[in-house]
Motif scaffolding. Structure first.
Motif, PDB file in Angstrom:
ATOM      1  N   ALA A  12       0.837  -1.205   0.000  1.00  0.00           N
ATOM      2  CA  ALA A  12       0.000   0.000   0.000  1.00  0.00           C
ATOM      3  C   ALA A  12       0.870   1.253   0.000  1.00  0.00           C
ATOM      4  CB  ALA A  12      -0.928  -0.003   1.212  1.00  0.00           C
ATOM      5  N   ARG A  13       1.936   1.263   0.817  1.00  0.00           N
ATOM      6  CA  ARG A  13       2.873   2.391   0.839  1.00  0.00           C
ATOM      7  C   ARG A  13       3.551   2.550  -0.516  1.00  0.00           C
ATOM      8  NH1 ARG A  13       4.105   0.746   5.650  1.00  0.00           N
ATOM      9  NH2 ARG A  13       5.948  -0.398   5.041  1.00  0.00           N
ATOM     10  N   PHE A  14       3.966   1.423  -1.102  1.00  0.00           N
ATOM     11  CA  PHE A  14       4.605   1.459  -2.410  1.00  0.00           C
ATOM     12  C   PHE A  14       3.662   2.053  -3.454  1.00  0.00           C
ATOM     13  CE2 PHE A  14       4.937  -0.473  -6.571  1.00  0.00           C
ATOM     14  CZ  PHE A  14       6.219  -0.110  -6.933  1.00  0.00           C
ATOM     15  N   ILE A  15       2.401   1.628  -3.447  1.00  0.00           N
ATOM     16  CA  ILE A  15       1.420   2.119  -4.422  1.00  0.00           C
ATOM     17  C   ILE A  15       1.229   3.626  -4.266  1.00  0.00           C
ATOM     18  CG2 ILE A  15      -1.032   2.065  -5.055  1.00  0.00           C
ATOM     19  CD1 ILE A  15      -0.919  -0.989  -4.494  1.00  0.00           C
ATOM     20  N   ARG A  74       3.533  14.443   2.319  1.00  0.00           N
ATOM     21  CA  ARG A  74       2.823  14.097   3.556  1.00  0.00           C
ATOM     22  C   ARG A  74       2.931  12.611   3.876  1.00  0.00           C
ATOM     23  NH1 ARG A  74      -2.690  16.045   2.443  1.00  0.00           N
ATOM     24  NH2 ARG A  74      -1.902  17.624   1.088  1.00  0.00           N
ATOM     25  N   THR A  75       2.819  11.760   2.852  1.00  0.00           N
ATOM     26  CA  THR A  75       2.930  10.316   3.058  1.00  0.00           C
ATOM     27  C   THR A  75       4.314   9.960   3.588  1.00  0.00           C
ATOM     28  OG1 THR A  75       1.344   9.891   1.290  1.00  0.00           O
ATOM     29  CG2 THR A  75       2.776   8.066   1.912  1.00  0.00           C
ATOM     30  N   PHE A  89      11.551   3.877   2.700  1.00  0.00           N
ATOM     31  CA  PHE A  89      10.126   4.159   2.884  1.00  0.00           C
ATOM     32  C   PHE A  89       9.261   2.926   2.685  1.00  0.00           C
ATOM     33  CE2 PHE A  89      11.725   8.457   2.276  1.00  0.00           C
ATOM     34  CZ  PHE A  89      11.103   9.078   3.348  1.00  0.00           C
ATOM     35  N   VAL A  90       9.745   1.970   1.908  1.00  0.00           N
ATOM     36  CA  VAL A  90       8.996   0.727   1.700  1.00  0.00           C
ATOM     37  C   VAL A  90       9.837  -0.417   2.269  1.00  0.00           C
ATOM     38  CG1 VAL A  90       7.839  -0.772   0.048  1.00  0.00           C
ATOM     39  CG2 VAL A  90       7.972   1.682  -0.399  1.00  0.00           C
ATOM     40  N   GLU A  91       9.427  -0.909   3.434  1.00  0.00           N
ATOM     41  CA  GLU A  91      10.144  -1.985   4.115  1.00  0.00           C
ATOM     42  C   GLU A  91       9.196  -3.130   4.417  1.00  0.00           C
ATOM     43  OE1 GLU A  91      11.790  -0.248   7.642  1.00  0.00           O
ATOM     44  OE2 GLU A  91      13.341   0.835   6.552  1.00  0.00           O
ATOM     45  N   TRP A  92       9.736  -4.332   4.450  1.00  0.00           N
ATOM     46  CA  TRP A  92       8.969  -5.527   4.808  1.00  0.00           C
ATOM     47  C   TRP A  92       9.718  -6.196   5.949  1.00  0.00           C
ATOM     48  CZ3 TRP A  92       4.689  -8.081   4.914  1.00  0.00           C
ATOM     49  CH2 TRP A  92       4.676  -9.451   5.085  1.00  0.00           C
ATOM     50  N   ASN A  93       9.071  -6.351   7.092  1.00  0.00           N
ATOM     51  CA  ASN A  93       9.689  -6.929   8.290  1.00  0.00           C
ATOM     52  C   ASN A  93      10.964  -6.183   8.691  1.00  0.00           C
ATOM     53  OD1 ASN A  93       7.709  -8.854   8.673  1.00  0.00           O
ATOM     54  ND2 ASN A  93       8.768 -10.394   7.455  1.00  0.00           N
ATOM     55  N   GLY A  94      10.936  -4.863   8.568  1.00  0.00           N
ATOM     56  CA  GLY A  94      12.059  -4.040   8.987  1.00  0.00           C
ATOM     57  C   GLY A  94      13.227  -3.991   8.015  1.00  0.00           C
ATOM     58  N   LYS A  95      13.086  -4.643   6.850  1.00  0.00           N
ATOM     59  CA  LYS A  95      14.160  -4.647   5.854  1.00  0.00           C
ATOM     60  C   LYS A  95      13.647  -4.044   4.553  1.00  0.00           C
ATOM     61  CE  LYS A  95      16.170  -8.772   7.816  1.00  0.00           C
ATOM     62  NZ  LYS A  95      16.285 -10.213   7.688  1.00  0.00           N
ATOM     63  N   PRO A  96      14.521  -3.360   3.815  1.00  0.00           N
ATOM     64  CA  PRO A  96      14.079  -2.785   2.532  1.00  0.00           C
ATOM     65  C   PRO A  96      13.723  -3.885   1.542  1.00  0.00           C
ATOM     66  CG  PRO A  96      16.452  -2.528   2.816  1.00  0.00           C
ATOM     67  CD  PRO A  96      15.920  -3.078   4.101  1.00  0.00           C
ATOM     68  N   ILE A  97      12.712  -3.620   0.731  1.00  0.00           N
ATOM     69  CA  ILE A  97      12.326  -4.606  -0.270  1.00  0.00           C
ATOM     70  C   ILE A  97      13.264  -4.497  -1.471  1.00  0.00           C
ATOM     71  CG2 ILE A  97       9.900  -4.625   0.411  1.00  0.00           C
ATOM     72  CD1 ILE A  97       9.367  -2.931  -2.143  1.00  0.00           C
ATOM     73  N   GLN A  98      13.493  -5.609  -2.135  1.00  0.00           N
ATOM     74  CA  GLN A  98      14.282  -5.608  -3.366  1.00  0.00           C
ATOM     75  C   GLN A  98      13.347  -5.470  -4.565  1.00  0.00           C
ATOM     76  OE1 GLN A  98      17.656  -5.593  -3.360  1.00  0.00           O
ATOM     77  NE2 GLN A  98      17.405  -5.467  -1.152  1.00  0.00           N
ATOM     78  N   THR A 106      -0.084 -10.232  -5.361  1.00  0.00           N
ATOM     79  CA  THR A 106      -1.065 -10.655  -4.352  1.00  0.00           C
ATOM     80  C   THR A 106      -2.144  -9.588  -4.175  1.00  0.00           C
ATOM     81  OG1 THR A 106       0.636 -11.922  -3.206  1.00  0.00           O
ATOM     82  CG2 THR A 106      -1.343 -11.410  -1.956  1.00  0.00           C
ATOM     83  N   ALA A 107      -1.736  -8.332  -4.144  1.00  0.00           N
ATOM     84  CA  ALA A 107      -2.698  -7.233  -3.999  1.00  0.00           C
ATOM     85  C   ALA A 107      -3.610  -7.137  -5.223  1.00  0.00           C
ATOM     86  CB  ALA A 107      -1.963  -5.912  -3.791  1.00  0.00           C
ATOM     87  N   VAL A 108      -3.068  -7.315  -6.418  1.00  0.00           N
ATOM     88  CA  VAL A 108      -3.859  -7.259  -7.651  1.00  0.00           C
ATOM     89  C   VAL A 108      -4.885  -8.391  -7.659  1.00  0.00           C
ATOM     90  CG1 VAL A 108      -3.741  -7.597 -10.164  1.00  0.00           C
ATOM     91  CG2 VAL A 108      -2.164  -6.035  -9.029  1.00  0.00           C
ATOM     92  N   THR A 109      -4.456  -9.580  -7.273  1.00  0.00           N
ATOM     93  CA  THR A 109      -5.370 -10.727  -7.209  1.00  0.00           C
ATOM     94  C   THR A 109      -6.457 -10.483  -6.175  1.00  0.00           C
ATOM     95  OG1 THR A 109      -3.568 -12.199  -7.846  1.00  0.00           O
ATOM     96  CG2 THR A 109      -5.506 -13.219  -6.852  1.00  0.00           C
ATOM     97  N   GLY A 110      -6.073  -9.986  -5.006  1.00  0.00           N
ATOM     98  CA  GLY A 110      -7.042  -9.707  -3.944  1.00  0.00           C
ATOM     99  C   GLY A 110      -8.048  -8.631  -4.326  1.00  0.00           C
ATOM    100  N   ALA A 111      -7.612  -7.659  -5.120  1.00  0.00           N
ATOM    101  CA  ALA A 111      -8.503  -6.584  -5.564  1.00  0.00           C
ATOM    102  C   ALA A 111      -9.322  -6.987  -6.788  1.00  0.00           C
ATOM    103  CB  ALA A 111      -7.690  -5.338  -5.884  1.00  0.00           C
ATOM    104  N   LYS A 112      -9.027  -8.161  -7.334  1.00  0.00           N
ATOM    105  CA  LYS A 112      -9.728  -8.687  -8.508  1.00  0.00           C
ATOM    106  C   LYS A 112      -9.655  -7.738  -9.700  1.00  0.00           C
ATOM    107  CE  LYS A 112     -12.693 -11.407  -5.575  1.00  0.00           C
ATOM    108  NZ  LYS A 112     -13.955 -11.503  -4.896  1.00  0.00           N
TER     109      LYS A 112
END
Length: 162
Positions: A12-15, A74-75, A89-98, A106-112
């Motif tokens: 969500a932060r990344f988006i 602001r974000t 700014f975009v971290e997963w479990n306290g580590k930066p995402i690659q 997963t988000a696209v599938t969940g949002a259909k």
């Protein structure tokens, strides 16, 4: 399986950051409140997003610094105040995402969402929104550090609901 955790909060932060800045996915993933080599840097005091990672040469696509729009700024400030953005700014479990591909899928599938929706779709969506709001093409091209002659009609955009 339903959970009380928020496994896609980093997506969500990344988006939000990708839509607000119109920046490529890898640059958003590398965005940091700290200036360092290999990271793009967001100067929250001056409101400037230095998209070119420290220590890298200027690529042909030319990633110029840009001013942060109010919503983007602001974000970023909120993420830092809440302690969400320690090194990036975009971290997963306290580590930066690659890469954000798995979480984004997963988000696209969940949002259909239908069609081929990728992280790069956010860049095209942000460009389409600017054009719909009447921003001159030359100004938008300068903001996103791309040349107007390479612009194509977006293959897919996420429609805005009001």
């Amino acid at each position: 399986m339903p959970t009380s955790k928020r496994p896609l909060q980093h997506v969500a932060r990344f988006i939000l950051l990708a839509l607000y800045s119109g920046t490529r996915a890898a640059t958003v993933a590398a965005a940091s409140p700290l200036r360092a080599e290999g990271r793009s840097y967001i100067d929250l005091e001056r409101g400037v997003f230095y998209r070119l990672a420290g220590g890298k040469e200027l690529p042909p696509s030319v990633s110029h610094p840009c001013g942060c729009r109010q919503s983007f700024w602001r974000t970023c400030v909120r993420c830092q105040k809440l302690g969400i953005a320690k090194t990036h700014f975009v971290e997963w479990n306290g580590k930066p995402i690659q890469l954000v591909r798995t979480g984004f899928a997963t988000a696209v599938t969940g949002a259909k969402l239908e069609g081929r929706v990728t992280p790069h779709t956010l860049r095209h969506t942000a460009a389409a929104w600017l054009m719909q709001n009447g921003v001159p093409m030359w100004e938008a091209a300068g903001f996103w550090a791309c040349r107007r002659k390479f612009w194509k009609r977006p293959t897919a955009t996420i429609t805005r609901t009001t």
